[in-house]
Write a protein that holds these residues in place. Structure first.
Motif, PDB file in Angstrom:
ATOM      1  N   ASP A  30       0.826  -1.209   0.000  1.00 50.46           N
ATOM      2  CA  ASP A  30       0.000   0.000   0.000  1.00 50.46           C
ATOM      3  C   ASP A  30       0.864   1.263   0.000  1.00 50.46           C
ATOM      4  O   ASP A  30       0.546   2.257  -0.669  1.00 50.46           O
ATOM      5  CB  ASP A  30      -0.968   0.005   1.177  1.00 50.46           C
ATOM      6  CG  ASP A  30      -0.282  -0.176   2.521  1.00 50.46           C
ATOM      7  OD1 ASP A  30       0.849  -0.694   2.557  1.00 50.46           O
ATOM      8  OD2 ASP A  30      -0.883   0.195   3.541  1.00 50.46           O
ATOM      9  N   ASP A 120      -8.203   8.079  -2.867  1.00 52.24           N
ATOM     10  CA  ASP A 120      -8.158   7.816  -1.434  1.00 52.24           C
ATOM     11  C   ASP A 120      -7.637   6.396  -1.239  1.00 52.24           C
ATOM     12  O   ASP A 120      -8.044   5.477  -1.960  1.00 52.24           O
ATOM     13  CB  ASP A 120      -9.552   7.942  -0.807  1.00 52.24           C
ATOM     14  CG  ASP A 120     -10.060   9.377  -0.827  1.00 52.24           C
ATOM     15  OD1 ASP A 120      -9.229  10.299  -0.808  1.00 52.24           O
ATOM     16  OD2 ASP A 120     -11.295   9.563  -0.867  1.00 52.24           O
ATOM     17  N   TYR A 121      -6.771   6.218  -0.258  1.00 50.93           N
ATOM     18  CA  TYR A 121      -6.153   4.918  -0.015  1.00 50.93           C
ATOM     19  C   TYR A 121      -6.675   4.332   1.291  1.00 50.93           C
ATOM     20  O   TYR A 121      -6.666   5.004   2.321  1.00 50.93           O
ATOM     21  CB  TYR A 121      -4.634   5.063   0.056  1.00 50.93           C
ATOM     22  CG  TYR A 121      -4.045   5.717  -1.166  1.00 50.93           C
ATOM     23  CD1 TYR A 121      -3.632   4.973  -2.255  1.00 50.93           C
ATOM     24  CD2 TYR A 121      -3.924   7.107  -1.228  1.00 50.93           C
ATOM     25  CE1 TYR A 121      -3.107   5.581  -3.380  1.00 50.93           C
ATOM     26  CE2 TYR A 121      -3.395   7.726  -2.350  1.00 50.93           C
ATOM     27  CZ  TYR A 121      -2.996   6.957  -3.422  1.00 50.93           C
ATOM     28  OH  TYR A 121      -2.477   7.573  -4.528  1.00 50.93           O
ATOM     29  N   LYS A 122      -7.092   3.083   1.242  1.00 50.86           N
ATOM     30  CA  LYS A 122      -7.591   2.423   2.442  1.00 50.86           C
ATOM     31  C   LYS A 122      -6.475   1.592   3.082  1.00 50.86           C
ATOM     32  O   LYS A 122      -5.618   1.054   2.376  1.00 50.86           O
ATOM     33  CB  LYS A 122      -8.783   1.529   2.098  1.00 50.86           C
ATOM     34  CG  LYS A 122      -9.957   2.308   1.518  1.00 50.86           C
ATOM     35  CD  LYS A 122     -11.143   1.403   1.259  1.00 50.86           C
ATOM     36  CE  LYS A 122     -12.325   2.195   0.708  1.00 50.86           C
ATOM     37  NZ  LYS A 122     -13.499   1.325   0.462  1.00 50.86           N
ATOM     38  N   PRO A 123      -6.485   1.488   4.412  1.00 50.14           N
ATOM     39  CA  PRO A 123      -5.457   0.682   5.076  1.00 50.14           C
ATOM     40  C   PRO A 123      -5.496  -0.766   4.582  1.00 50.14           C
ATOM     41  O   PRO A 123      -6.574  -1.343   4.426  1.00 50.14           O
ATOM     42  CB  PRO A 123      -5.840   0.766   6.559  1.00 50.14           C
ATOM     43  CG  PRO A 123      -6.677   2.007   6.669  1.00 50.14           C
ATOM     44  CD  PRO A 123      -7.422   2.109   5.370  1.00 50.14           C
ATOM     45  N   ARG A 125      -5.037  -4.735   4.824  1.00 51.25           N
ATOM     46  CA  ARG A 125      -5.100  -5.787   5.844  1.00 51.25           C
ATOM     47  C   ARG A 125      -4.037  -6.819   5.494  1.00 51.25           C
ATOM     48  O   ARG A 125      -4.186  -7.602   4.566  1.00 51.25           O
ATOM     49  CB  ARG A 125      -6.484  -6.421   5.873  1.00 51.25           C
ATOM     50  CG  ARG A 125      -7.579  -5.442   6.273  1.00 51.25           C
ATOM     51  CD  ARG A 125      -8.941  -6.097   6.291  1.00 51.25           C
ATOM     52  NE  ARG A 125      -9.982  -5.168   6.709  1.00 51.25           N
ATOM     53  CZ  ARG A 125     -11.279  -5.486   6.799  1.00 51.25           C
ATOM     54  NH1 ARG A 125     -11.683  -6.708   6.499  1.00 51.25           N
ATOM     55  NH2 ARG A 125     -12.152  -4.578   7.186  1.00 51.25           N
ATOM     56  N   ARG A 136      -6.799  -1.592  -1.533  1.00 49.41           N
ATOM     57  CA  ARG A 136      -8.070  -0.977  -1.929  1.00 49.41           C
ATOM     58  C   ARG A 136      -7.924   0.540  -2.006  1.00 49.41           C
ATOM     59  O   ARG A 136      -7.353   1.166  -1.109  1.00 49.41           O
ATOM     60  CB  ARG A 136      -9.172  -1.350  -0.935  1.00 49.41           C
ATOM     61  CG  ARG A 136      -9.319  -2.857  -0.761  1.00 49.41           C
ATOM     62  CD  ARG A 136     -10.469  -3.225   0.174  1.00 49.41           C
ATOM     63  NE  ARG A 136     -10.460  -4.650   0.471  1.00 49.41           N
ATOM     64  CZ  ARG A 136     -10.942  -5.588  -0.342  1.00 49.41           C
ATOM     65  NH1 ARG A 136     -11.474  -5.219  -1.492  1.00 49.41           N
ATOM     66  NH2 ARG A 136     -10.890  -6.856  -0.016  1.00 49.41           N
ATOM     67  N   THR A 137      -8.467   1.103  -3.072  1.00 49.76           N
ATOM     68  CA  THR A 137      -8.450   2.552  -3.246  1.00 49.76           C
ATOM     69  C   THR A 137      -9.828   3.013  -3.715  1.00 49.76           C
ATOM     70  O   THR A 137     -10.660   2.207  -4.139  1.00 49.76           O
ATOM     71  CB  THR A 137      -7.395   2.991  -4.287  1.00 49.76           C
ATOM     72  OG1 THR A 137      -7.800   2.570  -5.596  1.00 49.76           O
ATOM     73  CG2 THR A 137      -6.034   2.417  -3.966  1.00 49.76           C
ATOM     74  N   PRO A 148     -14.493   2.470  -6.798  1.00 48.88           N
ATOM     75  CA  PRO A 148     -13.503   1.658  -6.074  1.00 48.88           C
ATOM     76  C   PRO A 148     -12.612   0.888  -7.046  1.00 48.88           C
ATOM     77  O   PRO A 148     -13.090   0.327  -8.033  1.00 48.88           O
ATOM     78  CB  PRO A 148     -14.380   0.696  -5.255  1.00 48.88           C
ATOM     79  CG  PRO A 148     -15.645   0.582  -6.045  1.00 48.88           C
ATOM     80  CD  PRO A 148     -15.850   1.904  -6.719  1.00 48.88           C
ATOM     81  N   ASP A 150      -9.540  -2.008  -6.697  1.00 45.62           N
ATOM     82  CA  ASP A 150      -8.756  -2.900  -5.841  1.00 45.62           C
ATOM     83  C   ASP A 150      -7.657  -3.553  -6.676  1.00 45.62           C
ATOM     84  O   ASP A 150      -7.875  -3.921  -7.837  1.00 45.62           O
ATOM     85  CB  ASP A 150      -9.642  -3.985  -5.227  1.00 45.62           C
ATOM     86  CG  ASP A 150     -10.753  -3.418  -4.368  1.00 45.62           C
ATOM     87  OD1 ASP A 150     -10.630  -2.260  -3.925  1.00 45.62           O
ATOM     88  OD2 ASP A 150     -11.752  -4.126  -4.156  1.00 45.62           O
TER      89      ASP A 150
END
Length: 210
Positions: A30, A120-123, A125, A136-137, A148, A150
């Motif tokens: 990420d 936007d960037y998601k944390p 996992r 995921r973005t 979205p 991914d």
């Protein structure tokens, strides 16, 4: 292929454009995506030739800077599905070559569609030792709904490699799997190879999206 899927595929290209100078194996996937994507989008914004759709420049760009960071063998294997094991080594090589060419043209066309989208960037996992992750973005479009995107990445000996891109819940790999399977059932693996060769030839001569 959905319009939005093709329209934002430039991000799949952009996110990995600058990886040639990054130490992919030493960065979290990420963090790698975020760092490289910001640099690339700035370049795309400033490159008038890319925005104007200069195909030769875009193709050269994708070939030199993007393709080394995609696992085309795995992508092709997943797209062909259960029929992959029925293909001879020579047929597998041909499938990889032609599928790669098909995707290069898709990405290249998408590069010229940049219209000031933001990401936007998601944390992510991820556990220690994981070698297969999803990043995921969310792409924010001026005047449009967010989309979205991914990214499926696998860590190999030489770093993280992209093997799938999922745009608005549509997988790049599985998007082709149905049509590939249908063609193989009708004309065999050689039939699918011929379809891809013909498609790429037409795209090359006519400037079609592929």
């Amino acid at each position: 292929m959905k319009k939005s899927f093709c329209h934002v595929l430039f991000l799949a290209t952009a996110l990995y454009f600058a990886m040639a100078t990054a130490v992919a194996a030493e960065m979290a996937p990420d963090a790698l995506i975020k760092e490289t994507s910001q640099n690339v989008l700035e370049i795309v914004k400033k490159d008038k030739d890319i925005q104007a759709g200069n195909r030769q420049k875009i193709y050269a760009l994708v070939d030199a800077k993007v393709l080394p960071h995609f696992d085309f063998k795995r992508m092709t294997q997943l797209a062909v599905g259960k029929y992959w094991r029925q293909a001879t080594p020579a047929q597998q090589d041909s499938l990889i070559k032609e599928f790669r060419s098909l995707l290069v043209r898709t990405y290249s066309i998408s590069l010229s569609t940049y219209k000031n989208q933001t990401i936007d960037y998601k944390p992510v996992r991820m556990l220690a030792g994981d070698t297969d992750v999803t990043v995921r973005t969310m792409v924010n479009q001026p005047g449009g709904l967010p989309i979205p995107i991914d990214y499926g990445l696998q860590k190999n000996a030489d770093g993280w490699k992209v093997y799938d891109v999922v745009v608005d819940n549509i997988s790049l790999v599985t998007n082709y799997r149905g049509s590939f399977a249908s063609e193989i059932r009708q004309s065999g693996i050689d039939g699918l190879i011929k379809v891809l060769v013909d498609k790429n030839r037409v795209a090359e001569t006519s400037g079609a999206k592929g």
